[in-house]
Design an enzyme around this catalytic site. Sequence first.
Site, PDB file in Angstrom:
ATOM      1  N   GLU A 144       8.360 -21.591 -17.789  1.00  0.00           N
ATOM      2  CA  GLU A 144       9.013 -21.922 -16.518  1.00  0.00           C
ATOM      3  C   GLU A 144      10.537 -21.920 -16.653  1.00  0.00           C
ATOM      4  OE1 GLU A 144       7.539 -22.872 -13.211  1.00  0.00           O
ATOM      5  OE2 GLU A 144       9.607 -22.212 -12.985  1.00  0.00           O
ATOM      6  N   GLY A 202      16.492 -21.917 -14.210  1.00  0.00           N
ATOM      7  CA  GLY A 202      16.764 -23.267 -14.728  1.00  0.00           C
ATOM      8  C   GLY A 202      15.804 -24.319 -14.207  1.00  0.00           C
ATOM      9  N   VAL A 207      20.132 -26.361 -24.575  1.00  0.00           N
ATOM     10  CA  VAL A 207      18.838 -26.687 -23.956  1.00  0.00           C
ATOM     11  C   VAL A 207      18.042 -27.642 -24.845  1.00  0.00           C
ATOM     12  CG1 VAL A 207      16.706 -25.755 -23.017  1.00  0.00           C
ATOM     13  CG2 VAL A 207      18.828 -24.467 -22.744  1.00  0.00           C
ATOM     14  N   GLY A 216      22.039 -24.896 -17.451  1.00  0.00           N
ATOM     15  CA  GLY A 216      22.551 -26.186 -17.909  1.00  0.00           C
ATOM     16  C   GLY A 216      21.488 -26.950 -18.684  1.00  0.00           C
ATOM     17  N   GLY A 255      28.083 -24.724 -21.014  1.00  0.00           N
ATOM     18  CA  GLY A 255      26.758 -24.437 -21.587  1.00  0.00           C
ATOM     19  C   GLY A 255      25.887 -23.557 -20.702  1.00  0.00           C
ATOM     20  N   LYS A 301      15.214 -11.917 -15.870  1.00  0.00           N
ATOM     21  CA  LYS A 301      14.548 -12.876 -14.964  1.00  0.00           C
ATOM     22  C   LYS A 301      13.847 -12.139 -13.828  1.00  0.00           C
ATOM     23  CE  LYS A 301      17.970 -16.442 -16.015  1.00  0.00           C
ATOM     24  NZ  LYS A 301      19.318 -16.904 -15.682  1.00  0.00           N
TER      25      LYS A 301
HETATM   26  P1  NAP Z   1      22.532 -22.463 -27.811  1.00  0.00           P
HETATM   27  O1  NAP Z   1      23.272 -23.614 -27.235  1.00  0.00           O
HETATM   28  O2  NAP Z   1      23.312 -21.348 -28.394  1.00  0.00           O
HETATM   29  O3  NAP Z   1      21.519 -23.055 -28.913  1.00  0.00           O
HETATM   30  C1  NAP Z   1      20.788 -22.232 -29.779  1.00  0.00           C
HETATM   31  C2  NAP Z   1      20.171 -23.094 -30.864  1.00  0.00           C
HETATM   32  O4  NAP Z   1      19.335 -22.299 -31.676  1.00  0.00           O
HETATM   33  C3  NAP Z   1      21.192 -23.736 -31.797  1.00  0.00           C
HETATM   34  O5  NAP Z   1      20.770 -25.023 -32.146  1.00  0.00           O
HETATM   35  C4  NAP Z   1      21.177 -22.836 -33.025  1.00  0.00           C
HETATM   36  O6  NAP Z   1      21.462 -23.539 -34.225  1.00  0.00           O
HETATM   37  C5  NAP Z   1      19.741 -22.368 -33.038  1.00  0.00           C
HETATM   38  N1  NAP Z   1      19.576 -21.032 -33.575  1.00  0.00           N
HETATM   39  C6  NAP Z   1      19.952 -19.864 -33.006  1.00  0.00           C
HETATM   40  N2  NAP Z   1      19.609 -18.827 -33.802  1.00  0.00           N
HETATM   41  C7  NAP Z   1      19.013 -19.349 -34.867  1.00  0.00           C
HETATM   42  C8  NAP Z   1      18.421 -18.806 -36.057  1.00  0.00           C
HETATM   43  N3  NAP Z   1      18.391 -17.500 -36.271  1.00  0.00           N
HETATM   44  N4  NAP Z   1      17.860 -19.650 -36.953  1.00  0.00           N
HETATM   45  C9  NAP Z   1      17.880 -20.985 -36.732  1.00  0.00           C
HETATM   46  N5  NAP Z   1      18.412 -21.558 -35.656  1.00  0.00           N
HETATM   47  C10 NAP Z   1      18.969 -20.750 -34.732  1.00  0.00           C
HETATM   48  O7  NAP Z   1      21.572 -21.797 -26.726  1.00  0.00           O
HETATM   49  P2  NAP Z   1      21.009 -22.473 -25.392  1.00  0.00           P
HETATM   50  O8  NAP Z   1      22.013 -22.353 -24.310  1.00  0.00           O
HETATM   51  O9  NAP Z   1      20.428 -23.792 -25.699  1.00  0.00           O
HETATM   52  O10 NAP Z   1      19.855 -21.413 -24.997  1.00  0.00           O
HETATM   53  C11 NAP Z   1      18.653 -21.380 -25.698  1.00  0.00           C
HETATM   54  C12 NAP Z   1      17.648 -20.517 -24.962  1.00  0.00           C
HETATM   55  O11 NAP Z   1      17.434 -21.045 -23.661  1.00  0.00           O
HETATM   56  C13 NAP Z   1      18.072 -19.059 -24.728  1.00  0.00           C
HETATM   57  O12 NAP Z   1      16.924 -18.253 -24.778  1.00  0.00           O
HETATM   58  C14 NAP Z   1      18.643 -19.072 -23.337  1.00  0.00           C
HETATM   59  O13 NAP Z   1      18.564 -17.826 -22.695  1.00  0.00           O
HETATM   60  C15 NAP Z   1      17.707 -20.058 -22.680  1.00  0.00           C
HETATM   61  N6  NAP Z   1      18.240 -20.729 -21.496  1.00  0.00           N
HETATM   62  C16 NAP Z   1      19.449 -21.296 -21.534  1.00  0.00           C
HETATM   63  C17 NAP Z   1      19.914 -21.973 -20.421  1.00  0.00           C
HETATM   64  C18 NAP Z   1      21.264 -22.647 -20.412  1.00  0.00           C
HETATM   65  O14 NAP Z   1      21.684 -23.110 -19.345  1.00  0.00           O
HETATM   66  N7  NAP Z   1      21.956 -22.717 -21.524  1.00  0.00           N
HETATM   67  C19 NAP Z   1      19.124 -22.044 -19.268  1.00  0.00           C
HETATM   68  C20 NAP Z   1      17.875 -21.442 -19.267  1.00  0.00           C
HETATM   69  C21 NAP Z   1      17.424 -20.788 -20.391  1.00  0.00           C
HETATM   70  P3  NAP Z   1      22.910 -24.219 -34.482  1.00  0.00           P
HETATM   71  O15 NAP Z   1      22.984 -25.344 -33.506  1.00  0.00           O
HETATM   72  O16 NAP Z   1      22.883 -24.690 -35.887  1.00  0.00           O
HETATM   73  O17 NAP Z   1      23.916 -23.142 -34.197  1.00  0.00           O
HETATM   74  N1  HSE Z   2      22.919 -17.810 -18.947  1.00  0.00           N
HETATM   75  C1  HSE Z   2      21.964 -18.159 -17.960  1.00  0.00           C
HETATM   76  C2  HSE Z   2      22.639 -18.255 -16.615  1.00  0.00           C
HETATM   77  C3  HSE Z   2      21.313 -19.481 -18.315  1.00  0.00           C
HETATM   78  O1  HSE Z   2      23.867 -18.332 -16.589  1.00  0.00           O
HETATM   79  O2  HSE Z   2      21.951 -18.227 -15.594  1.00  0.00           O
HETATM   80  C4  HSE Z   2      20.169 -19.840 -17.389  1.00  0.00           C
HETATM   81  O3  HSE Z   2      19.093 -18.970 -17.553  1.00  0.00           O
END
Ligand code: NAP
Ligand code: HSE
Length: 447
Positions: free
Chosen positions: A143, A148, A29, A316, A201, A219
């Site tokens: 939001e 998403g 993200v 995503g 992702g 959610k």
């Molecule tokens: P991700 O790809 O795993 O990225 C997490 C990031 O946070 C990485 O850059 C990681 O560092 C850093 N990080 C994690 N723990 C840390 C710590 N203790 N200290 C310092 N840095 C730390 O996760 P993501 O998919 O982007 O999701 C992030 C958030 O958005 C979550 O709350 C998730 O539920 C939410 N979200 C995700 C999506 C989706 O589609 N992925 C959609 C909606 C909401 P490194 O890069 O060095 O490992």
């Molecule tokens: N892991 C979550 C999903 C990311 O698959 O819906 C979006 O919130």
Amino acid sequence: VICFQAEIVEAMGLAMRQINVGLLGLGTVGSGVVALLEQQRELWQRRFNTRVDVRKALVRNPSRHRPGCEHIVCTQNAAEVLNDPDIDIIVEVMGGAQPALNYIQRAIENHKPVVTANKLLIACHGHELFDLAQRENVSIGFEASVAGGIPILHVLRQSMINAPITRITGIINGTCNFILSHMEQNGETFTRSLSEAQALGFAEADPATDIGGLDAAHKLTIIASMAFGIPLKLSALTVTGIENIAAIDVFRARELGYCIRHVAVAERREDGLSLRAEPVLVEDQSLLASVQGAMNAIVIETEGVGDMMFYGPGAGSLATASAILSDIADLLPAPSSASTPPLGFLPQGITSQPMIQPGLIHHPWYLHVHLKEQAGAMAALTGALAQNDISLERIVQPQGDTDTDRVPVIAITHEIPRACMDAAMEHIRNLNCVHAKPVFLPVLTIY
Ligand code: NAP
Ligand code: HSE
């Protein structure tokens, strides 16, 4: 009103506002936020006369190569981001409960507005964060935490205030939907579908959160609170995941005319509320059955207004980043004494743009012609199409009316510009082997 540490730059002959963002997390993200800001630079200038840049990011591994993010200072030290006086907004996209909760609290105490995509945090610690934010007079946007790229929280908070909600039914976990629809469409295994969702992702850092139903529960907790004005309380939900759904169940359900979907329901009845997130069978012709991959869909049933459906990418990088940027936009102080411009763009941002001639728009076309039963009629029809560069994807000749000499011909063309179809129709109308007026309609291929 939030006061930004605004560095004013001159551009377009106007004083453009500069907003600096500090990211907590630069993964799926976070990197989407960086990419989308770059893509939408010009739009932000026209809408808000504002430039937003990500300056610093907290990460676990600062030496990792992050394409497109080379200009961002990456650090393992949260204080470098949270205490930096040049950072105006903190965007938390690291996930998990701690240390994210602690960092957001510190950001609020430092009077930096916060935007987060972390549904776990809002569902489990929302009230303490909102209380702190209110005491410190700081905004917190979330939001991106639900569905998403679909702006569903904005809709619930602002657009539905006069339509009491009776029920919300939604596919709100992209990973579960991706897995179930892949098993259904491609005969793919559960494990391989999950691996693909992770590679794209969509999945949480611990995918058990997705497939166990907890992510949808977080959610739904937020949605239900906003829909019915109840406290955020995760324990009020009934939650079941999809771990036990086997390919054979997907297959048997299909035989019976159903699809399996992971669906969250928040329902208000006379005797109380019911909140549940679980795999269910939906009829294979239903709207929810048509939701494929990581798409989300949310149906809101109301008193008075009727039912509404919201559909879009539920997970995503860029989709989620879009919700984050809309929260950042909400934090911007009005550019002048006026509130948000009525058309969403600043007056100087409204510019005329070239309009495409209708004849240049491409579509496949549906064509329904009645030919006279005479030799060479079909050749004349296909000749008229060929002369206008139109080839056919499909052609059918249903049974004609035996009492008349009319022979119906129905065809779907390949994609062609409207101008070709207009010319061909003019030609076809004037063929003496054609009865009455031919019908031709564009085929819309978006959905
Ligand atoms: P991700 O790809 O795993 O990225 C997490 C990031 O946070 C990485 O850059 C990681 O560092 C850093 N990080 C994690 N723990 C840390 C710590 N203790 N200290 C310092 N840095 C730390 O996760 P993501 O998919 O982007 O999701 C992030 C958030 O958005 C979550 O709350 C998730 O539920 C939410 N979200 C995700 C999506 C989706 O589609 N992925 C959609 C909606 C909401 P490194 O890069 O060095 O490992
Ligand atoms: N892991 C979550 C999903 C990311 O698959 O819906 C979006 O919130």
